[in-house]
Design a protein around this motif. Structure first.
Motif, PDB file in Angstrom:
ATOM      1  N   ILE A 134       0.836  -1.201   0.000  1.00 52.16           N
ATOM      2  CA  ILE A 134       0.000   0.000   0.000  1.00 52.16           C
ATOM      3  C   ILE A 134       0.873   1.255   0.000  1.00 52.16           C
ATOM      4  CG2 ILE A 134      -1.704   1.313   1.322  1.00 52.16           C
ATOM      5  CD1 ILE A 134      -2.833  -1.378   2.286  1.00 52.16           C
ATOM      6  N   GLY A 135       1.939   1.253   0.819  1.00 54.12           N
ATOM      7  CA  GLY A 135       2.817   2.427   0.865  1.00 54.12           C
ATOM      8  C   GLY A 135       3.499   2.703  -0.463  1.00 54.12           C
ATOM      9  N   GLY A 136       4.047   1.672  -1.082  1.00 59.17           N
ATOM     10  CA  GLY A 136       4.717   1.867  -2.367  1.00 59.17           C
ATOM     11  C   GLY A 136       3.760   2.278  -3.467  1.00 59.17           C
ATOM     12  N   ALA A 137       2.610   1.607  -3.539  1.00 58.83           N
ATOM     13  CA  ALA A 137       1.649   1.928  -4.590  1.00 58.83           C
ATOM     14  C   ALA A 137       1.060   3.322  -4.402  1.00 58.83           C
ATOM     15  CB  ALA A 137       0.537   0.881  -4.612  1.00 58.83           C
ATOM     16  N   MET A 193      -8.634   0.738  -7.104  1.00 61.26           N
ATOM     17  CA  MET A 193      -9.040   1.683  -8.148  1.00 61.26           C
ATOM     18  C   MET A 193      -8.069   2.858  -8.225  1.00 61.26           C
ATOM     19  SD  MET A 193     -11.005   2.853 -10.539  1.00 61.26           S
ATOM     20  CE  MET A 193     -12.697   2.284 -10.604  1.00 61.26           C
ATOM     21  N   PHE A 194      -7.605   3.312  -7.074  1.00 60.69           N
ATOM     22  CA  PHE A 194      -6.768   4.509  -7.026  1.00 60.69           C
ATOM     23  C   PHE A 194      -5.279   4.201  -7.130  1.00 60.69           C
ATOM     24  CE2 PHE A 194     -10.728   5.425  -4.808  1.00 60.69           C
ATOM     25  CZ  PHE A 194     -11.126   6.596  -5.444  1.00 60.69           C
ATOM     26  N   ILE A 195      -4.846   3.031  -6.663  1.00 63.23           N
ATOM     27  CA  ILE A 195      -3.413   2.745  -6.671  1.00 63.23           C
ATOM     28  C   ILE A 195      -2.989   1.808  -7.792  1.00 63.23           C
ATOM     29  CG2 ILE A 195      -3.276   3.133  -4.177  1.00 63.23           C
ATOM     30  CD1 ILE A 195      -3.089   0.116  -3.774  1.00 63.23           C
ATOM     31  N   LEU A 198      11.706   0.087  -3.984  1.00 61.72           N
ATOM     32  CA  LEU A 198      10.540  -0.171  -3.153  1.00 61.72           C
ATOM     33  C   LEU A 198       9.417  -0.783  -3.980  1.00 61.72           C
ATOM     34  CD1 LEU A 198       8.944   0.097  -0.501  1.00 61.72           C
ATOM     35  CD2 LEU A 198       8.326   2.414  -1.211  1.00 61.72           C
ATOM     36  N   MET A 199       9.186  -0.244  -5.166  1.00 62.17           N
ATOM     37  CA  MET A 199       8.128  -0.785  -6.015  1.00 62.17           C
ATOM     38  C   MET A 199       8.478  -2.180  -6.518  1.00 62.17           C
ATOM     39  SD  MET A 199       5.737   1.199  -5.754  1.00 62.17           S
ATOM     40  CE  MET A 199       4.720   0.201  -6.809  1.00 62.17           C
ATOM     41  N   MET A 200       9.754  -2.415  -6.762  1.00 64.93           N
ATOM     42  CA  MET A 200      10.183  -3.770  -7.125  1.00 64.93           C
ATOM     43  C   MET A 200       9.870  -4.724  -5.975  1.00 64.93           C
ATOM     44  SD  MET A 200      11.592  -5.588  -9.456  1.00 64.93           S
ATOM     45  CE  MET A 200      12.208  -7.269  -9.529  1.00 64.93           C
ATOM     46  N   ALA A 201      10.153  -4.277  -4.737  1.00 66.59           N
ATOM     47  CA  ALA A 201       9.839  -5.091  -3.572  1.00 66.59           C
ATOM     48  C   ALA A 201       8.330  -5.297  -3.449  1.00 66.59           C
ATOM     49  CB  ALA A 201      10.388  -4.431  -2.307  1.00 66.59           C
ATOM     50  N   VAL A 202       7.534  -4.275  -3.786  1.00 63.32           N
ATOM     51  CA  VAL A 202       6.077  -4.407  -3.758  1.00 63.32           C
ATOM     52  C   VAL A 202       5.616  -5.487  -4.723  1.00 63.32           C
ATOM     53  CG1 VAL A 202       3.923  -3.253  -4.371  1.00 63.32           C
ATOM     54  CG2 VAL A 202       5.583  -2.083  -2.938  1.00 63.32           C
ATOM     55  N   MET A 203       6.185  -5.488  -5.923  1.00 61.79           N
ATOM     56  CA  MET A 203       5.786  -6.487  -6.907  1.00 61.79           C
ATOM     57  C   MET A 203       6.191  -7.887  -6.452  1.00 61.79           C
ATOM     58  SD  MET A 203       4.064  -5.011  -9.139  1.00 61.79           S
ATOM     59  CE  MET A 203       3.875  -6.510 -10.068  1.00 61.79           C
ATOM     60  N   ILE A 204       7.389  -8.002  -5.902  1.00 61.28           N
ATOM     61  CA  ILE A 204       7.815  -9.302  -5.396  1.00 61.28           C
ATOM     62  C   ILE A 204       6.927  -9.719  -4.223  1.00 61.28           C
ATOM     63  CG2 ILE A 204       9.716 -10.550  -4.310  1.00 61.28           C
ATOM     64  CD1 ILE A 204      11.647  -8.800  -5.848  1.00 61.28           C
ATOM     65  N   ALA A 205       6.554  -8.734  -3.382  1.00 59.54           N
ATOM     66  CA  ALA A 205       5.646  -9.022  -2.262  1.00 59.54           C
ATOM     67  C   ALA A 205       4.314  -9.548  -2.773  1.00 59.54           C
ATOM     68  CB  ALA A 205       5.439  -7.762  -1.427  1.00 59.54           C
ATOM     69  N   ALA A 206       3.789  -8.895  -3.797  1.00 59.67           N
ATOM     70  CA  ALA A 206       2.506  -9.328  -4.355  1.00 59.67           C
ATOM     71  C   ALA A 206       2.607 -10.739  -4.920  1.00 59.67           C
ATOM     72  CB  ALA A 206       2.053  -8.344  -5.435  1.00 59.67           C
ATOM     73  N   LEU A 207       3.690 -10.991  -5.656  1.00 61.84           N
ATOM     74  CA  LEU A 207       3.870 -12.307  -6.264  1.00 61.84           C
ATOM     75  C   LEU A 207       4.019 -13.387  -5.193  1.00 61.84           C
ATOM     76  CD1 LEU A 207       4.366 -14.140  -8.701  1.00 61.84           C
ATOM     77  CD2 LEU A 207       6.789 -13.557  -8.554  1.00 61.84           C
ATOM     78  N   MET A 208       4.905 -13.145  -4.218  1.00 59.61           N
ATOM     79  CA  MET A 208       5.137 -14.146  -3.181  1.00 59.61           C
ATOM     80  C   MET A 208       3.899 -14.361  -2.320  1.00 59.61           C
ATOM     81  SD  MET A 208       9.047 -13.457  -1.895  1.00 59.61           S
ATOM     82  CE  MET A 208       8.866 -14.740  -0.669  1.00 59.61           C
ATOM     83  N   SER A 209       3.164 -13.281  -2.045  1.00 61.97           N
ATOM     84  CA  SER A 209       1.959 -13.415  -1.229  1.00 61.97           C
ATOM     85  C   SER A 209       0.928 -14.295  -1.917  1.00 61.97           C
ATOM     86  CB  SER A 209       1.367 -12.035  -0.954  1.00 61.97           C
ATOM     87  OG  SER A 209       0.142 -12.163  -0.261  1.00 61.97           O
ATOM     88  N   ASP A 210       0.706 -14.038  -3.207  1.00 60.59           N
ATOM     89  CA  ASP A 210      -0.252 -14.852  -3.940  1.00 60.59           C
ATOM     90  C   ASP A 210       0.214 -16.300  -4.030  1.00 60.59           C
ATOM     91  OD1 ASP A 210      -2.725 -13.994  -4.705  1.00 60.59           O
ATOM     92  OD2 ASP A 210      -2.269 -13.947  -6.837  1.00 60.59           O
ATOM     93  N   LEU A 211       1.486 -16.490  -4.294  1.00 62.07           N
ATOM     94  CA  LEU A 211       2.002 -17.848  -4.423  1.00 62.07           C
ATOM     95  C   LEU A 211       1.932 -18.599  -3.096  1.00 62.07           C
ATOM     96  CD1 LEU A 211       5.112 -17.378  -6.741  1.00 62.07           C
ATOM     97  CD2 LEU A 211       2.874 -18.272  -7.343  1.00 62.07           C
ATOM     98  N   ASP A 212       2.328 -17.943  -1.989  1.00 65.15           N
ATOM     99  CA  ASP A 212       2.300 -18.678  -0.722  1.00 65.15           C
ATOM    100  C   ASP A 212       0.864 -18.968  -0.283  1.00 65.15           C
ATOM    101  OD1 ASP A 212       1.343 -16.438   0.723  1.00 65.15           O
ATOM    102  OD2 ASP A 212       3.350 -15.807   1.309  1.00 65.15           O
ATOM    103  N   SER A 213      -0.071 -18.074  -0.650  1.00 62.09           N
ATOM    104  CA  SER A 213      -1.485 -18.345  -0.371  1.00 62.09           C
ATOM    105  C   SER A 213      -1.956 -19.582  -1.129  1.00 62.09           C
ATOM    106  CB  SER A 213      -2.339 -17.138  -0.756  1.00 62.09           C
ATOM    107  OG  SER A 213      -1.958 -15.997  -0.035  1.00 62.09           O
ATOM    108  N   ILE A 214      -1.594 -19.656  -2.406  1.00 61.00           N
ATOM    109  CA  ILE A 214      -2.007 -20.792  -3.231  1.00 61.00           C
ATOM    110  C   ILE A 214      -1.353 -22.071  -2.749  1.00 61.00           C
ATOM    111  CG2 ILE A 214      -1.939 -21.753  -5.559  1.00 61.00           C
ATOM    112  CD1 ILE A 214      -2.030 -18.811  -6.570  1.00 61.00           C
TER     113      ILE A 214
END
Length: 713
Positions: free
Chosen positions: A193-196, A312-314, A368-384
């Motif tokens: 959220i902070g990076g986006a 919608m905003f970020i 930071l945004m690169m870390a955000v993207m990696i965070a998003a990817l890892m979060s989705d993958l670990d959830s799955i």
């Protein structure tokens, strides 16, 4: 690209990895991972803030940053409708579905179908369908989206990047279970959220705010003459490919014949498909089931609903800003030009978000945004990974191997994660070939053909006591066959490139997939209703704990009265698990009502009941070891002999990584009154807390409807 990652950016990414792995290993060290409840449901100790953040991050994966922003660049505000719809459906989960799931005591969604309807075929069908959806839509799309961002920002080797990311995510999930997943999700929510938000603010300043977006987006047209002059293309531009923004790009819900979001199709077809995801998908529901009690569960859905306003905003609006700033690249004028820009003939809208990040973010914030993207990817993958291993272990493996011990189940869950990793890596070449113009709409279309029948079965199961297993099965099969047929036809008749003539059949070209989804939902429900009415009704035991009506009957008895009514006794002769421990002196009908339909993998304490002779047990007859904190742990009847000799170093290391602790084969401790009342206590809400939550529900739902109206008018 003019900008690239620098040393400061790489340092930020490295710091992120250190933080995430540190939290994951800390959770591994502290958590009770050797039990089924501890590994798969985090011991049911999570509070509403942590779960709300985890819900948001589990949903907002890399496919959202790539797909939502790409669809925003291609078609405007429309794709934000999914986010506002999710805001409302999350409350349906918290107020309707989660209380039922807690009441009947389930780990997984296939287990709920088995308890509600009986038999095994619905459970196996849904478990298999869920695993297929995880691998071939979620995993594949996530990996492509994450790889696309890495390729845009770093230029790393695609396969090496994907393998490293999957390996780190799998290591986190294998070692820590759901506790590690949820706590790292909390860190990643703050980071994401902070990076986006920082990217949104910087980009809005550059285009003159939201009013500037509305004005300039409609003027974001590529300079065809300059593109043809600067590149030695062999084709002549014929205006067959759409390069102008759509006239209704600034509206959320659009006309009935719109090719993106026709409002009747969205309300009647897309909403049922979304009900499956938000109310019956293991990735989402498993997190809410980890809540301490129903109040924390409802609070988490309220928090996640408020957070769903942000995409919608970020994400969507930054995607539109990216088109404003880079129209010659995102709105490519033909397949040959698209291939030169992004390597895909279908379109280049998917590079909108990474292109914006790499061109307007300062050094350090790019990292930071690169870390955000990696965070998003890892979060989705670990959830799955975590949720898929739960479904496979408890719904498929335990059915095939009924004598499996607790240790075996937990280890098999982790081994299945490794299997998922292998399949994911092998799927990478297919992902590269699967590139499409609007990736997010591709995900929704695939789900729209397969999931509406599941939503119909869950809604009928929760709300209609008369629906039986036969009706549910044939309703689900009817929808599955029709949906699969339409899906296969979609692969056979592929959409041609924009400079080619569309010769597909009219029903494929002109009938929107949302209308197909609506038809599948209502046809499946109708078949289930008709067949159920023509066959015997389900037994009373099937509906007492698995519908909202059974829940309402239970809530009529206040907690204080329950405490005074039921006393501990040592003379209960009948037990579900076969153990003669202290149990409540309940009437026979109440004993049967409290039986969890023969399922021995219980989240909660076993209660004295007769095993249902009609319905086959959904799991093995394994005693449940109970603790006063509400945890439940399976205890095998016999040791496998491995404890009779000293373990080697490698085996001890493996046990430590898996979180399994040696325990003597001691009898299960006697149940306490607190253990006996755990279901009722989890479902109890203090009057003031209940009033506060209901007030929050009204506010959140009003915000959702307001957002629909604001962006549609």
């Amino acid at each position: 690209m003019g900008a690239s990652m620098e040393i400061a950016d790489i340092a930020v990414v490295a710091l992120y990895f250190v933080l995430v792995l540190g939290i994951g290993f800390f959770a591994m060290w502290k958590a009770n991972r050797s039990s089924v409840s501890g590994y798969f449901l985090a011991g049911r100790t999570m509070n509403w803030v942590v779960i709300g953040a985890s819900l948001f991050v589990s949903n907002i994966g890399s496919e959202h940053f790539i797909g939502l922003a790409g669809s925003g660049a291609a078609s405007g505000f429309a794709v934000g409708a999914w986010e506002f719809n999710a805001l409302l459906l999350l409350q349906l989960l918290g107020w309707v579905f989660i209380p039922v799931y807690i009441h009947c005591g389930v780990y997984t969604m296939p287990e709920y179908l088995s308890k509600r309807y009986g038999g095994k075929r619905l459970k196996v069908y849904f478990a298999g369908l869920s695993l297929l959806l995880y691998i071939f839509t979620k995993l594949s799309v996530d990996l492509y989206a994450g790889a696309l961002f890495i390729q845009e920002s770093l230029g790393w080797n695609l396969y090496l990047s994907i393998i490293l990311l999957i390996t780190m995510t799998a290591l986190l999930t294998i070692t820590g279970g759901l506790v590690a997943v949820i706590y790292t999700d909390t860190l990643q929510a703050v980071l994401m959220i902070g990076g986006a938000l920082s990217l949104t603010v910087i980009s809005l300043v550059k285009v003159g705010g939201l009013d500037g977006v509305r004005e300039k987006y409609m003027e974001a047209i590529p300079n065809v003459t300059a593109i043809l002059a600067s590149h030695n293309y062999s084709f002549a531009y014929t205006n067959s490919c759409r390069i102008y923004p759509k006239p209704d790009s600034l509206k959320l819900l659009r006309g009935p014949l719109d090719e993106d979001i026709p409002w009747p199709g969205f309300l009647l077809g897309q909403t049922p498909a979304s009900i499956w995801y938000w109310c019956a998908d293991q990735v989402i529901v498993q997190r809410v089931l980890a809540a301490k009690n129903i109040a924390h569960a409802k609070g988490s859905t309220l928090m996640a609903g408020l957070l769903k306003i942000l995409p919608m905003f970020i994400i969507v609006i930054p995607g539109m800003i990216s088109r404003i700033m880079f129209p010659d690249e995102l709105a490519c004028i033909g397949p040959e030009h698209c291939m030169a820009v992004c390597g895909s003939q279908a379109g280049c809208s998917n590079i909108a978000y990474p292109r914006l990040v790499m061109n307007i973010m300062p050094v350090g914030l790019r990292g930071l945004m690169m870390a955000v993207m990696i965070a998003a990817l890892m979060s989705d993958l670990d959830s799955i990974f975590n949720s898929a291993s739960t479904i496979f272990t408890l719904d498929i493996y335990k059915m095939l191997r009924t004598s499996a011990s607790s240790r075996e189940l937990v280890v098999v869950g982790r081994l299945f994660v490794i299997f998922m990793v292998t399949i994911s890596i092998a799927w990478v070449p297919v992902i590269i070939e699967m590139q499409g113009g609007q990736m997010y709409l591709y995900i929704q279309e695939m789900a729209g053909y397969l999931t509406p029948p599941i939503a119909a079965l869950f809604l009928l199961g929760v709300f209609w006591k008369r629906c039986n297993e036969t009706g549910a099965f044939w309703g689900g099969m009817t929808g599955f066959i029709l949906g699969t047929t339409r899906l296969i036809l979609g692969f056979v008749y592929r959409e041609p490139r924009c400079n080619q003539t569309d010769e597909r059949p009219a029903f494929i070209v002109h009938v929107h997939y949302m209308y197909i989804a609506a038809g599948l939902f209502w046809v499946s429900g109708l078949v289930a209703v008709v067949v159920s009415l023509c066959t015997p009704p389900p037994t009373k035991e099937k509906v007492q704990r698995t519908t909202v009506w059974g829940l309402r009957n239970m809530e009529k008895l206040p907690v204080t009265e329950r405490e005074e009514t039921y006393k501990l006794t040592n003379k209960s002769p009948v037990h579900c698990n076969g153990n003669s421990t202290l149990q409540k002196d309940l009437p026979l009908d109440v004993q049967r009502e409290r039986c969890l339909d023969g399922a021995d993998l219980k989240l909660l304490m076993p209660s004295p009941c007769d095993q249902d002779p009609v319905t086959p047990s959904t799991s093995a007859s394994t005693p449940v070891e109970a603790y006063s904190n509400g945890h439940a742990e399976l205890v095998g009847h016999k040791d496998d002999g491995s404890r009779q000799f000293e373990k080697g170093v490698c085996l001890r290391l493996f046990d430590w990584m898996c979180g399994y602790k040696e325990q003597a084969a001691t009898p299960a401790p006697k149940a306490t009154e607190e253990d006996e009342r755990i279901v009722m206590e989890m479902l109890y809400e203090p009057p003031k807390i209940k009033l506060l939550l209901n007030f929050g529900l009204i506010i959140v739902c009003f915000l959702g409807l307001f957002m629909f109206a604001y962006f549609s008018l």
